[in-house]
Design a protein around this motif. Structure first.
Motif, PDB file in Angstrom:
ATOM      1  N   ILE A 100       0.868  -1.164   0.000  1.00 14.86           N
ATOM      2  CA  ILE A 100       0.000   0.000   0.000  1.00 14.86           C
ATOM      3  C   ILE A 100       0.909   1.219   0.000  1.00 14.86           C
ATOM      4  N   GLY A 101       0.628   2.172  -0.868  1.00 14.42           N
ATOM      5  CA  GLY A 101       1.526   3.313  -0.958  1.00 14.42           C
ATOM      6  C   GLY A 101       0.817   4.637  -1.113  1.00 14.42           C
ATOM      7  N   VAL A 102       1.540   5.701  -0.783  1.00 11.45           N
ATOM      8  CA  VAL A 102       1.123   7.069  -1.054  1.00 11.45           C
ATOM      9  C   VAL A 102       2.191   7.680  -1.953  1.00 11.45           C
ATOM     10  N   ASN A 103       1.872   7.794  -3.228  1.00  7.20           N
ATOM     11  CA  ASN A 103       2.822   8.327  -4.205  1.00  7.20           C
ATOM     12  C   ASN A 103       2.744   9.847  -4.169  1.00  7.20           C
ATOM     13  N   ARG A 104       3.810  10.476  -3.674  1.00  2.00           N
ATOM     14  CA  ARG A 104       3.830  11.928  -3.507  1.00  2.00           C
ATOM     15  C   ARG A 104       4.667  12.625  -4.582  1.00  2.00           C
ATOM     16  N   THR A 105       4.945  11.935  -5.676  1.00  2.00           N
ATOM     17  CA  THR A 105       5.788  12.502  -6.731  1.00  2.00           C
ATOM     18  C   THR A 105       5.252  13.836  -7.227  1.00  2.00           C
ATOM     19  N   TYR A 106       3.928  13.935  -7.360  1.00  2.00           N
ATOM     20  CA  TYR A 106       3.304  15.154  -7.879  1.00  2.00           C
ATOM     21  C   TYR A 106       2.422  15.831  -6.833  1.00  2.00           C
ATOM     22  N   SER A 107       2.677  15.579  -5.553  1.00  2.00           N
ATOM     23  CA  SER A 107       1.805  16.111  -4.515  1.00  2.00           C
ATOM     24  C   SER A 107       1.856  17.624  -4.413  1.00  2.00           C
ATOM     25  N   SER A 108       3.006  18.223  -4.691  1.00  2.00           N
ATOM     26  CA  SER A 108       3.154  19.661  -4.493  1.00  2.00           C
ATOM     27  C   SER A 108       4.104  20.254  -5.526  1.00  2.00           C
ATOM     28  N   LEU A 109       3.760  21.463  -5.985  1.00  2.00           N
ATOM     29  CA  LEU A 109       4.644  22.212  -6.883  1.00  2.00           C
ATOM     30  C   LEU A 109       5.640  23.069  -6.115  1.00  2.00           C
ATOM     31  N   ILE A 110       5.559  23.045  -4.800  1.00  2.00           N
ATOM     32  CA  ILE A 110       6.537  23.759  -3.981  1.00  2.00           C
ATOM     33  C   ILE A 110       7.883  23.067  -4.121  1.00  2.00           C
ATOM     34  N   HIS A 111       8.890  23.805  -4.495  1.00  2.00           N
ATOM     35  CA  HIS A 111      10.181  23.190  -4.844  1.00  2.00           C
ATOM     36  C   HIS A 111      10.816  22.436  -3.684  1.00  2.00           C
ATOM     37  N   GLN A 112      10.626  22.937  -2.469  1.00  2.00           N
ATOM     38  CA  GLN A 112      11.289  22.323  -1.325  1.00  2.00           C
ATOM     39  C   GLN A 112      10.552  21.117  -0.783  1.00  2.00           C
ATOM     40  N   PHE A 113       9.419  20.769  -1.356  1.00  3.30           N
ATOM     41  CA  PHE A 113       8.657  19.624  -0.861  1.00  3.30           C
ATOM     42  C   PHE A 113       9.398  18.321  -1.148  1.00  3.30           C
ATOM     43  N   ALA A 114       9.527  17.468  -0.128  1.00  7.73           N
ATOM     44  CA  ALA A 114      10.165  16.162  -0.313  1.00  7.73           C
ATOM     45  C   ALA A 114       9.141  15.195  -0.910  1.00  7.73           C
ATOM     46  N   ASN A 115       9.309  14.846  -2.174  1.00  6.40           N
ATOM     47  CA  ASN A 115       8.287  14.067  -2.892  1.00  6.40           C
ATOM     48  C   ASN A 115       8.511  12.564  -2.807  1.00  6.40           C
ATOM     49  N   THR A 116       8.995  12.095  -1.666  1.00  3.89           N
ATOM     50  CA  THR A 116       9.232  10.670  -1.465  1.00  3.89           C
ATOM     51  C   THR A 116       7.913   9.900  -1.414  1.00  3.89           C
ATOM     52  N   THR A 117       7.894   8.715  -2.013  1.00  5.94           N
ATOM     53  CA  THR A 117       6.730   7.839  -1.916  1.00  5.94           C
ATOM     54  C   THR A 117       6.821   7.018  -0.635  1.00  5.94           C
TER      55      THR A 117
END
Length: 223
Positions: A100-117
């Motif tokens: 089960i996962g939460v894919n955060r690759t495109y969660s935020s356009l804020i540059h400093q956001f850590a987009n780890t899944t």
């Protein structure tokens, strides 16, 4: 833990992990219930990240319930999606890896956001008749906070920080070519404050760093 029965079969016992009933009752106090699809709704073949929308009228705090009866591959639900899908978060079940996962690759356009899944292991039970249990995914969204509960024995918590005000859509998702049958898809929008008597802000005063200590503000570009 497995317990062998007298007829040769086994019973599986595990710790439960369900939302507290009193908290759910508080959240749903004056909320809006929506049934998106009824039994045996078939998605067809997935087309990738751009799934189909249900609605954008759920508010910033809502609950989604997704029951996957069967699937040939990775599938789930998109939350906090902008109309063009530049921002979106995918909550998924992957039967090939039992995750089960939460894919955060495109969660935020804020540059400093850590987009780890974020993901965790979850393997559904299979009966003696080789029937795999349905996957019941419950997603609770409260602003930037996302909590995922699966079959009342799995929890995963994450944070998302959409930068756009129109990132409010939700919809189904399936990987390209995947065929999925959903038993039901439901939602409860505009969740309430479960503890209205508590102060909205119980934090202590912040201690601010100096400009020198924070790299003269270079850690944040203000986008």
């Amino acid at each position: 833990m497995y317990i062998k029965q007298s007829n040769g079969s086994y019973s599986a016992l595990t710790l439960g992990a369900a939302p507290a009933p009193d908290v759910i009752a508080g959240l749903r106090n004056v909320s809006t219930y929506t049934k998106f699809y009824g039994p045996s709704f078939i998605t067809g073949r997935g087309q990738g990240k751009n799934g189909s929308y249900f609605t954008s009228k759920m508010g910033s705090s809502y609950e989604l319930s997704l029951v996957i009866a069967s699937t040939t591959g990775l599938t789930g639900i998109n939350i906090a999606a902008s109309p063009d899908y530049a921002e979106h978060t995918s909550v998924y079940y992957d039967p090939s890896s039992n995750r089960i996962g939460v894919n955060r690759t495109y969660s935020s356009l804020i540059h400093q956001f850590a987009n780890t899944t974020y993901s965790g292991y979850f393997r559904p039970y299979v009966s003696d008749q080789n029937q795999t249990e349905a996957i019941h995914i419950r997603v609770f969204v409260d602003g930037s906070l996302v909590e995922v509960n699966v079959n009342e024995r799995f929890w995963l918590t994450s944070r998302i920080f959409p930068g756009r005000q129109d990132s409010v859509n939700v919809g189904i998702y399936a990987a390209p070519g995947v065929v999925t049958r959903y038993a039901s898809i439901e939602g409860v929008g505009w969740l309430c404050n479960a503890w209205p008597s508590r102060p909205m802000n119980s934090s202590s005063l912040l201690v601010q760093d100096t400009a020198a200590a924070s790299g003269n503000y270079t850690w944040w570009d203000g986008n």
